[in-house]
Design an enzyme around this catalytic site. Sequence first.
Site: not given
Length: 253
Positions: A93-95
């Site tokens: 998720n995300s980074m």
Amino acid sequence: MTTQEEFDLWIRRLGTTDHPKARLICFPHAGGSANFYFRFARAFTDLDVYGVQYPGRQDRRREPFRNSIPELADEIAGHLAEWNDLPVVLLGNSMGALVAFEVAFRLESLGSPPLSLFACGRVAPTLRKDEGTHLKGQDAFLREMELLGGMGHELLQDDEILDLVLPPMRADYRLAETYRAAPGTRISAPIHVHIGKADPKVNEPEADQWRLSTTGEFTLDVHDGGHFFFTDNAERLVAAVDHCVENAESLSR
């Protein structure tokens, strides 16, 4: 050869089953920890679920932060490469989506390709999105955290908690905002992208660019919710992971 102690430092068990069909390895967002996925892991009945614990936070807070996502991915892939008795699915998720992508690339190079990659809440690796957040002063940085919804308002007012979470969060933002995949970096594993409809950090065209990072299957799903849509609305994402594993199992028979 990775020792068990080294492996356990990086890879944390979140949920197990008696007869797992595959392993799901989850990569946290900027500032996040392996335990972020603990509730999510409980939704799976046929998979063993693990979370990656990056250096510089919680019980690893005395360790130095890594200097780049590729450096981080080198270490993680080294720990996972020999763990190939079951199919592996990567989810970030995300980074964490960027770290998972770089790990997938390395695992393929090492002869231990993942079954698939699930990338959530992040623009494609080919798109560098540096908003300079990691360089902002504390007040502006905290406003960014509140916008994304990753921390409650009350926690953002607690100085003791901020002293613990801000350093890894800022360090991770630097990694994510200065990252861009090397030209031509692709994986052969399928990439399944999932984003929240109200996510301020990624829109559909940006998410769709992930298709350029695989020579395999590509899908894009948009969910109700924001940057952390699956914390309250995980059913479709869980079903998609389960379907991926079941489909691969049926093809191998």
